[in-house]
Design a protein around this motif. Structure first.
Motif, PDB file in Angstrom:
ATOM      1  N   ALA A 228       0.839  -1.199   0.000  1.00  0.00           N
ATOM      2  CA  ALA A 228       0.000   0.000   0.000  1.00  0.00           C
ATOM      3  C   ALA A 228       0.876   1.253   0.000  1.00  0.00           C
ATOM      4  O   ALA A 228       2.077   1.201   0.291  1.00  0.00           O
ATOM      5  CB  ALA A 228      -0.929  -0.001   1.211  1.00  0.00           C
ATOM      6  N   GLN A 229       0.252   2.373  -0.325  1.00  0.00           N
ATOM      7  CA  GLN A 229       0.974   3.645  -0.368  1.00  0.00           C
ATOM      8  C   GLN A 229       1.400   4.043   1.033  1.00  0.00           C
ATOM      9  O   GLN A 229       0.595   4.044   1.969  1.00  0.00           O
ATOM     10  CB  GLN A 229       0.067   4.731  -0.964  1.00  0.00           C
ATOM     11  N   ALA A 230       2.662   4.382   1.190  1.00  0.00           N
ATOM     12  CA  ALA A 230       3.173   4.828   2.488  1.00  0.00           C
ATOM     13  C   ALA A 230       2.664   6.230   2.796  1.00  0.00           C
ATOM     14  O   ALA A 230       2.358   7.009   1.886  1.00  0.00           O
ATOM     15  CB  ALA A 230       4.702   4.816   2.496  1.00  0.00           C
ATOM     16  N   ALA A 231       2.567   6.537   4.062  1.00  0.00           N
ATOM     17  CA  ALA A 231       2.138   7.874   4.463  1.00  0.00           C
ATOM     18  C   ALA A 231       3.150   8.897   3.950  1.00  0.00           C
ATOM     19  O   ALA A 231       4.363   8.643   3.972  1.00  0.00           O
ATOM     20  CB  ALA A 231       2.033   7.963   5.982  1.00  0.00           C
ATOM     21  N   PRO A 232       2.676  10.047   3.472  1.00  0.00           N
ATOM     22  CA  PRO A 232       3.606  11.066   2.957  1.00  0.00           C
ATOM     23  C   PRO A 232       4.675  11.470   3.963  1.00  0.00           C
ATOM     24  O   PRO A 232       5.814  11.725   3.591  1.00  0.00           O
ATOM     25  CB  PRO A 232       2.681  12.237   2.616  1.00  0.00           C
ATOM     26  N   SER A 233       4.329  11.511   5.243  1.00  0.00           N
ATOM     27  CA  SER A 233       5.321  11.887   6.254  1.00  0.00           C
ATOM     28  C   SER A 233       6.420  10.840   6.362  1.00  0.00           C
ATOM     29  O   SER A 233       7.602  11.177   6.541  1.00  0.00           O
ATOM     30  CB  SER A 233       4.637  12.069   7.614  1.00  0.00           C
ATOM     31  N   VAL A 234       6.049   9.564   6.240  1.00  0.00           N
ATOM     32  CA  VAL A 234       7.049   8.484   6.285  1.00  0.00           C
ATOM     33  C   VAL A 234       7.950   8.557   5.061  1.00  0.00           C
ATOM     34  O   VAL A 234       9.178   8.427   5.157  1.00  0.00           O
ATOM     35  CB  VAL A 234       6.349   7.110   6.359  1.00  0.00           C
ATOM     36  N   LEU A 235       7.344   8.764   3.900  1.00  0.00           N
ATOM     37  CA  LEU A 235       8.132   8.895   2.671  1.00  0.00           C
ATOM     38  C   LEU A 235       9.088  10.078   2.764  1.00  0.00           C
ATOM     39  O   LEU A 235      10.264   9.963   2.391  1.00  0.00           O
ATOM     40  CB  LEU A 235       7.200   9.075   1.473  1.00  0.00           C
ATOM     41  N   SER A 236       8.610  11.198   3.271  1.00  0.00           N
ATOM     42  CA  SER A 236       9.459  12.381   3.388  1.00  0.00           C
ATOM     43  C   SER A 236      10.648  12.111   4.290  1.00  0.00           C
ATOM     44  O   SER A 236      11.789  12.489   3.967  1.00  0.00           O
ATOM     45  CB  SER A 236       8.636  13.552   3.939  1.00  0.00           C
ATOM     46  N   ARG A 237      10.410  11.431   5.409  1.00  0.00           N
ATOM     47  CA  ARG A 237      11.498  11.126   6.342  1.00  0.00           C
ATOM     48  C   ARG A 237      12.514  10.189   5.707  1.00  0.00           C
ATOM     49  O   ARG A 237      13.728  10.393   5.824  1.00  0.00           O
ATOM     50  CB  ARG A 237      10.902  10.508   7.612  1.00  0.00           C
ATOM     51  N   LYS A 238      12.045   9.159   5.009  1.00  0.00           N
ATOM     52  CA  LYS A 238      12.967   8.207   4.385  1.00  0.00           C
ATOM     53  C   LYS A 238      13.750   8.854   3.248  1.00  0.00           C
ATOM     54  O   LYS A 238      14.940   8.565   3.057  1.00  0.00           O
ATOM     55  CB  LYS A 238      12.188   6.993   3.865  1.00  0.00           C
ATOM     56  N   ARG A 239      13.101   9.741   2.490  1.00  0.00           N
ATOM     57  CA  ARG A 239      13.799  10.419   1.395  1.00  0.00           C
ATOM     58  C   ARG A 239      14.903  11.313   1.927  1.00  0.00           C
ATOM     59  O   ARG A 239      15.978  11.411   1.327  1.00  0.00           O
ATOM     60  CB  ARG A 239      12.811  11.243   0.568  1.00  0.00           C
ATOM     61  N   LYS A 240      14.655  11.971   3.048  1.00  0.00           N
ATOM     62  CA  LYS A 240      15.684  12.832   3.632  1.00  0.00           C
ATOM     63  C   LYS A 240      16.896  12.013   4.053  1.00  0.00           C
ATOM     64  O   LYS A 240      18.039  12.418   3.843  1.00  0.00           O
ATOM     65  CB  LYS A 240      15.106  13.596   4.821  1.00  0.00           C
ATOM     66  N   ILE A 241      16.642  10.859   4.649  1.00  0.00           N
ATOM     67  CA  ILE A 241      17.746   9.996   5.072  1.00  0.00           C
ATOM     68  C   ILE A 241      18.507   9.475   3.859  1.00  0.00           C
ATOM     69  O   ILE A 241      19.750   9.465   3.831  1.00  0.00           O
ATOM     70  CB  ILE A 241      17.212   8.837   5.924  1.00  0.00           C
ATOM     71  N   PHE A 242      17.769   9.033   2.842  1.00  0.00           N
ATOM     72  CA  PHE A 242      18.403   8.545   1.623  1.00  0.00           C
ATOM     73  C   PHE A 242      19.233   9.644   0.970  1.00  0.00           C
ATOM     74  O   PHE A 242      20.368   9.413   0.531  1.00  0.00           O
ATOM     75  CB  PHE A 242      17.330   8.042   0.657  1.00  0.00           C
ATOM     76  N   ASN A 243      18.704  10.853   0.911  1.00  0.00           N
ATOM     77  CA  ASN A 243      19.435  11.961   0.298  1.00  0.00           C
ATOM     78  C   ASN A 243      20.695  12.292   1.086  1.00  0.00           C
ATOM     79  O   ASN A 243      21.744  12.595   0.504  1.00  0.00           O
ATOM     80  CB  ASN A 243      18.532  13.200   0.221  1.00  0.00           C
ATOM     81  N   THR A 244      20.617  12.221   2.414  1.00  0.00           N
ATOM     82  CA  THR A 244      21.806  12.459   3.237  1.00  0.00           C
ATOM     83  C   THR A 244      22.869  11.401   2.969  1.00  0.00           C
ATOM     84  O   THR A 244      24.070  11.706   2.901  1.00  0.00           O
ATOM     85  CB  THR A 244      21.434  12.452   4.727  1.00  0.00           C
ATOM     86  N   ALA A 245      22.433  10.147   2.801  1.00  0.00           N
ATOM     87  CA  ALA A 245      23.380   9.071   2.484  1.00  0.00           C
ATOM     88  C   ALA A 245      24.032   9.306   1.122  1.00  0.00           C
ATOM     89  O   ALA A 245      25.236   9.079   0.949  1.00  0.00           O
ATOM     90  CB  ALA A 245      22.666   7.721   2.507  1.00  0.00           C
ATOM     91  N   ILE A 246      23.244   9.778   0.149  1.00  0.00           N
ATOM     92  CA  ILE A 246      23.794  10.063  -1.175  1.00  0.00           C
ATOM     93  C   ILE A 246      24.831  11.169  -1.096  1.00  0.00           C
ATOM     94  O   ILE A 246      25.905  11.097  -1.719  1.00  0.00           O
ATOM     95  CB  ILE A 246      22.668  10.466  -2.145  1.00  0.00           C
ATOM     96  N   GLU A 247      24.547  12.208  -0.326  1.00  0.00           N
ATOM     97  CA  GLU A 247      25.518  13.296  -0.170  1.00  0.00           C
ATOM     98  C   GLU A 247      26.801  12.788   0.483  1.00  0.00           C
ATOM     99  O   GLU A 247      27.904  13.243   0.154  1.00  0.00           O
ATOM    100  CB  GLU A 247      24.913  14.423   0.669  1.00  0.00           C
ATOM    101  N   TYR A 248      26.665  11.833   1.385  1.00  0.00           N
ATOM    102  CA  TYR A 248      27.853  11.241   2.010  1.00  0.00           C
ATOM    103  C   TYR A 248      28.645  10.432   0.986  1.00  0.00           C
ATOM    104  O   TYR A 248      29.885  10.418   1.002  1.00  0.00           O
ATOM    105  CB  TYR A 248      27.443  10.356   3.184  1.00  0.00           C
ATOM    106  N   ALA A 249      27.935   9.768   0.068  1.00  0.00           N
ATOM    107  CA  ALA A 249      28.619   9.032  -1.001  1.00  0.00           C
ATOM    108  C   ALA A 249      29.388   9.984  -1.909  1.00  0.00           C
ATOM    109  O   ALA A 249      30.486   9.663  -2.380  1.00  0.00           O
ATOM    110  CB  ALA A 249      27.610   8.227  -1.808  1.00  0.00           C
ATOM    111  N   VAL A 250      28.812  11.148  -2.165  1.00  0.00           N
ATOM    112  CA  VAL A 250      29.515  12.153  -2.962  1.00  0.00           C
ATOM    113  C   VAL A 250      30.756  12.626  -2.215  1.00  0.00           C
ATOM    114  O   VAL A 250      31.838  12.787  -2.803  1.00  0.00           O
ATOM    115  CB  VAL A 250      28.580  13.346  -3.264  1.00  0.00           C
ATOM    116  N   GLU A 251      30.608  12.842  -0.913  1.00  0.00           N
ATOM    117  CA  GLU A 251      31.750  13.255  -0.089  1.00  0.00           C
ATOM    118  C   GLU A 251      32.848  12.205  -0.112  1.00  0.00           C
ATOM    119  O   GLU A 251      34.042  12.541  -0.133  1.00  0.00           O
ATOM    120  CB  GLU A 251      31.274  13.475   1.342  1.00  0.00           C
ATOM    121  N   ARG A 252      32.451  10.936  -0.141  1.00  0.00           N
ATOM    122  CA  ARG A 252      33.421   9.837  -0.181  1.00  0.00           C
ATOM    123  C   ARG A 252      33.954   9.598  -1.591  1.00  0.00           C
ATOM    124  O   ARG A 252      34.769   8.700  -1.802  1.00  0.00           O
ATOM    125  CB  ARG A 252      32.739   8.567   0.322  1.00  0.00           C
TER     126      ARG A 252
END
Length: 454
Positions: A187-211
């Motif tokens: 089922a569709q995840a709650a928008p707040s849950v999606l927003s939180r997970k996207r922020k974490i994923f984006n932070t991880a991507i920025e760390y990959a760029v840093e690395r």
């Protein structure tokens, strides 16, 4: 990085073995020979074409790796799971226990979307549990007591996740982002849950760029729009004073823990405390007269995270107040009704040895989360008829805080004061908490009727 333009690329060689055929790409960089093996001819020719194209464009080659500078990052790439564990370990010392758990949940979702193949894949439920509770938990990943099936599942995940660089491919990145939008049941995840997970994923991507595992963050360039998060509180969840008092009376009748929780829920409603703030209240935080208005001086919060995520090994993590620096406090007015509830609670149950106001019946070190939610659920069911009980009205204890802030705002209290008492900025207050009480819609309709001359 030392580079050269002295490059020669040879034709692909074919080696016919007894069981399989291998294809080798050979080339020379600054006099040193390099060779890369492939199982398929198309893959070998594709790799060779990239080398030839780079050489024809006049691109420099890295002497240390033998690859064009544009492809050098691939040699420093790591499997996504390995990188995600490193990201967790980097974040672990500086984040709250609840954030550690949220990181694990988000990275689990991403990791299951990064599998390169599913051959021999363990049970999905086992993989999710292994990742959330062990793989992405810094304290438990190398635990010698890890169950054998969990260890085997994590070994499979490590061998079968794509490299971090795969996220630069639009189809893979889109599949990962799409996975974040779905719950485990599809089922569709709650928008707040999606927003939180996207922020974490984006932070991880920025760390990959840093690395230097990615040249840039590929997410902004992808033509993909997530559902917009819902910031405002659902108007239907906001209870009025009569409804709240009715549920509080029902809480008092819930044996055996109910009487211990009336003042606790009262703090959430009459003072708009967060549950983790009310749990952390101690006697020295109270400035109360015998009757009338008093004050609550909040210093810390103790959100429930689980023993697996806290440094102390306790279920609750001791933290500074939300959106406050460590050591900062917040003062909240205590209405006469709450003053009476707190005095009655202390007179009947006393305090814990450390001065804590609210504790469990069998545990004087904390108030269990299950005790809170169970008592509220039962009291609510006893108070409301089935149709109302099935609605969002006061469904969770946190809705008491929503009702409190809405009451203050609708009572004419200036937004700046309400924001200070609730521990929010005025901007966030207006976006989330400025909701009308149950029944105010009828008052507005009556005003319209009068304006129309009815």
């Amino acid at each position: 990085m030392e580079t050269t333009f002295d490059v020669r690329i040879w034709k692909t060689e074919v080696y016919q073995g007894t069981r399989s055929t291998s294809y080798y790409v050979r080339w020379v960089v600054a006099g040193k020979q390099w060779r890369e093996a492939f199982k398929q001819s198309a893959l070998a020719e594709s790799f060779r074409s990239e080398l030839v194209s780079a050489a024809r464009k006049g691109e420099a080659f890295d002497i240390a790796s033998g690859l064009p500078v544009s492809k050098r990052r691939t040699t420093r790439d790591v499997p996504w799971y390995t990188f995600a564990c490193e990201f967790v370990d980097m974040k672990w010392p500086d984040v709250a226990a609840t954030t550690r758990r949220t990181h694990a949940e988000a990275l689990m979702t991403v990791t299951t979307a990064m599998f390169s193949n599913v051959r021999g894949k363990p049970d999905d439920k086992l993989i999710r549990s292994a990742l959330c509770r062990w793989g992405f938990n810094t304290n438990r990943r190398n635990d010698p007591n890890m169950p054998d099936d969990v260890a085997a599942a994590l070994r499979w995940v490590e061998k079968h996740t794509r490299p971090v660089s795969a996220l630069s491919k639009p189809d893979i990145l889109r599949a990962v982002l799409a996975g974040l939008t779905r719950r485990l049941d599809g089922a569709q995840a709650a928008p707040s849950v999606l927003s939180r997970k996207r922020k974490i994923f984006n932070t991880a991507i920025e760390y990959a760029v840093e690395r230097e595992l990615l040249s840039k963050n590929p997410v902004p360039a992808l033509k993909w729009k997530p559902p917009k998060p819902v910031l405002a509180v659902d108007r239907r969840s906001v209870a009025n004073p009569l409804q709240v008092r009715s549920v509080l009376n029902a809480v008092r009748d819930q044996q055996r823990s109910g009487p211990r929780l009336v003042a606790f829920f009262g703090c959430l409603y009459f003072a708009a405390l967060r549950p983790e703030e009310a749990v952390a209240l101690k006697k020295h935080n109270l400035s109360l007269p015998e009757r009338g208005w008093g004050e609550l001086h909040l210093e810390t919060a103790e959100p429930h995270a689980g023993k697996e995520w806290t440094d102390s090994g306790e279920n609750r993590d001791r933290r500074q107040l939300k959106q406050r620096e460590r050591g900062e406090s917040r003062t909240v007015p205590c209405p006469p009704e709450l003053t009476a509830l707190l005095h009655a609670h202390i007179a009947e149950f006393g305090t814990a040895p450390d001065g804590r106001i609210f504790v469990g019946e069998r545990n004087d070190s904390e108030l269990p989360k299950l005790t809170i939610t169970r008592a509220w659920k039962r009291a609510r069911a006893d108070t409301f008829i089935d149709r109302v009980a099935a609605s969002p009205l006061a469904r969770t204890p946190y809705d008491l805080r929503h009702a409190a802030v809405s009451t203050w705002l609708n009572g004419g209290i200036p937004s700046a004061d309400v924001a200070e008492w609730a521990g929010h900025s005025v901007e966030i207050l207006h976006k989330i908490y400025a909701k009308c009480l149950d029944g105010s819609g009828e008052a507005l309709r009556q005003r319209i009727d009068r304006a129309l001359g009815h």
